[in-house]
Design a protein around this motif. Structure first.
Motif, PDB file in Angstrom:
ATOM      1  N   LEU A  42     -13.650   4.016 -14.259  1.00 53.03           N
ATOM      2  CA  LEU A  42     -12.449   2.487 -13.079  1.00 53.03           C
ATOM      3  C   LEU A  42     -13.244   1.494 -12.415  1.00 53.03           C
ATOM      4  O   LEU A  42     -13.329   0.675 -11.752  1.00 53.03           O
ATOM      5  CB  LEU A  42     -11.036   3.314 -13.166  1.00 53.03           C
ATOM      6  CG  LEU A  42     -10.162   3.157 -14.664  1.00 53.03           C
ATOM      7  CD1 LEU A  42      -8.876   4.241 -14.036  1.00 53.03           C
ATOM      8  CD2 LEU A  42      -9.676   1.503 -14.892  1.00 53.03           C
ATOM      9  N   ALA A  43     -13.605   2.475 -11.278  1.00 48.80           N
ATOM     10  CA  ALA A  43     -14.962   1.579  -9.938  1.00 48.80           C
ATOM     11  C   ALA A  43     -15.593   0.747 -10.476  1.00 48.80           C
ATOM     12  O   ALA A  43     -15.157  -0.165  -9.725  1.00 48.80           O
ATOM     13  CB  ALA A  43     -14.555   3.176  -9.268  1.00 48.80           C
ATOM     14  N   ASN A  51     -15.305  -7.741  -8.657  1.00 51.76           N
ATOM     15  CA  ASN A  51     -14.154  -8.656  -8.956  1.00 51.76           C
ATOM     16  C   ASN A  51     -13.235  -7.962  -8.145  1.00 51.76           C
ATOM     17  O   ASN A  51     -12.169  -7.419  -7.389  1.00 51.76           O
ATOM     18  CB  ASN A  51     -13.399  -7.259 -10.181  1.00 51.76           C
ATOM     19  CG  ASN A  51     -12.146  -7.946 -10.252  1.00 51.76           C
ATOM     20  OD1 ASN A  51     -12.337  -8.622 -10.389  1.00 51.76           O
ATOM     21  ND2 ASN A  51     -11.751  -7.685 -11.935  1.00 51.76           N
ATOM     22  N   THR A  52     -13.681  -9.146  -6.296  1.00 57.84           N
ATOM     23  CA  THR A  52     -12.263  -9.334  -6.257  1.00 57.84           C
ATOM     24  C   THR A  52     -11.340  -9.630  -5.220  1.00 57.84           C
ATOM     25  O   THR A  52     -10.493  -9.132  -5.118  1.00 57.84           O
ATOM     26  CB  THR A  52     -13.373 -10.881  -4.606  1.00 57.84           C
ATOM     27  OG1 THR A  52     -13.393 -12.386  -5.758  1.00 57.84           O
ATOM     28  CG2 THR A  52     -14.988 -10.457  -4.650  1.00 57.84           C
ATOM     29  N   SER A  53     -10.598  -9.633  -6.563  1.00 52.48           N
ATOM     30  CA  SER A  53      -9.129 -10.526  -6.893  1.00 52.48           C
ATOM     31  C   SER A  53      -8.369  -9.109  -7.144  1.00 52.48           C
ATOM     32  O   SER A  53      -7.227  -8.553  -7.050  1.00 52.48           O
ATOM     33  CB  SER A  53      -9.021 -11.606  -7.979  1.00 52.48           C
ATOM     34  OG  SER A  53      -8.643 -10.777  -9.602  1.00 52.48           O
ATOM     35  N   HIS A  54      -9.182  -7.253  -7.225  1.00 51.15           N
ATOM     36  CA  HIS A  54      -8.161  -6.149  -7.739  1.00 51.15           C
ATOM     37  C   HIS A  54      -9.251  -4.948  -6.218  1.00 51.15           C
ATOM     38  O   HIS A  54      -9.100  -4.232  -7.033  1.00 51.15           O
ATOM     39  CB  HIS A  54      -9.184  -5.560  -8.762  1.00 51.15           C
ATOM     40  CG  HIS A  54      -8.101  -6.710 -10.048  1.00 51.15           C
ATOM     41  ND1 HIS A  54      -9.356  -7.642 -11.076  1.00 51.15           N
ATOM     42  CD2 HIS A  54      -7.207  -6.476 -11.030  1.00 51.15           C
ATOM     43  CE1 HIS A  54      -7.735  -8.553 -11.453  1.00 51.15           C
ATOM     44  NE2 HIS A  54      -6.931  -7.643 -11.757  1.00 51.15           N
ATOM     45  N   THR A  55      -9.191  -5.734  -5.020  1.00 49.15           N
ATOM     46  CA  THR A  55      -8.796  -4.917  -4.124  1.00 49.15           C
ATOM     47  C   THR A  55      -8.064  -3.904  -3.833  1.00 49.15           C
ATOM     48  O   THR A  55      -8.870  -2.553  -3.952  1.00 49.15           O
ATOM     49  CB  THR A  55      -9.310  -5.671  -2.677  1.00 49.15           C
ATOM     50  OG1 THR A  55     -10.349  -6.544  -3.029  1.00 49.15           O
ATOM     51  CG2 THR A  55      -9.505  -4.816  -2.375  1.00 49.15           C
TER      52      THR A  55
END
Length: 82
Positions: A42-43, A51-55
């Motif tokens: 997952l990491a 994936n910058t949208s899932h910080t």
């Protein structure tokens, strides 16, 4: 040290809306190897560099792993819930 650990667990417990096992897609019977494998998978998927949208998702996964990788924290977390 015990007080420090309890405060960390309380912080995690209050920030979680889900079970840490559920956050990693596991059951409470997961082994240490299962936990580590699920976290790394997952990491890699949700890491901010990839994936910058899932910080936020990455932060939640990391917090769940930090609780589950230490058996003493898991036991304290479960006692806080029950």
């Amino acid at each position: 040290m015990k007080l420090f650990t309890n405060n960390i667990v309380r912080k995690f417990a209050t920030s979680f809306k889900k079970d840490p096992y559920e956050m990693l897609g596991l059951t409470s019977k997961a082994t240490e190897e299962d936990i580590k494998s699920a976290y790394y998978t997952l990491a890699k998927q949700f890491h901010p560099d990839v994936n910058t949208s899932h910080t936020e998702k990455f932060k939640e996964i990391s917090e769940a792993y930090n609780i589950l990788k230490d058996p003493t924290m898991v036991n304290l977390d479960l006692r806080l819930e029950g």
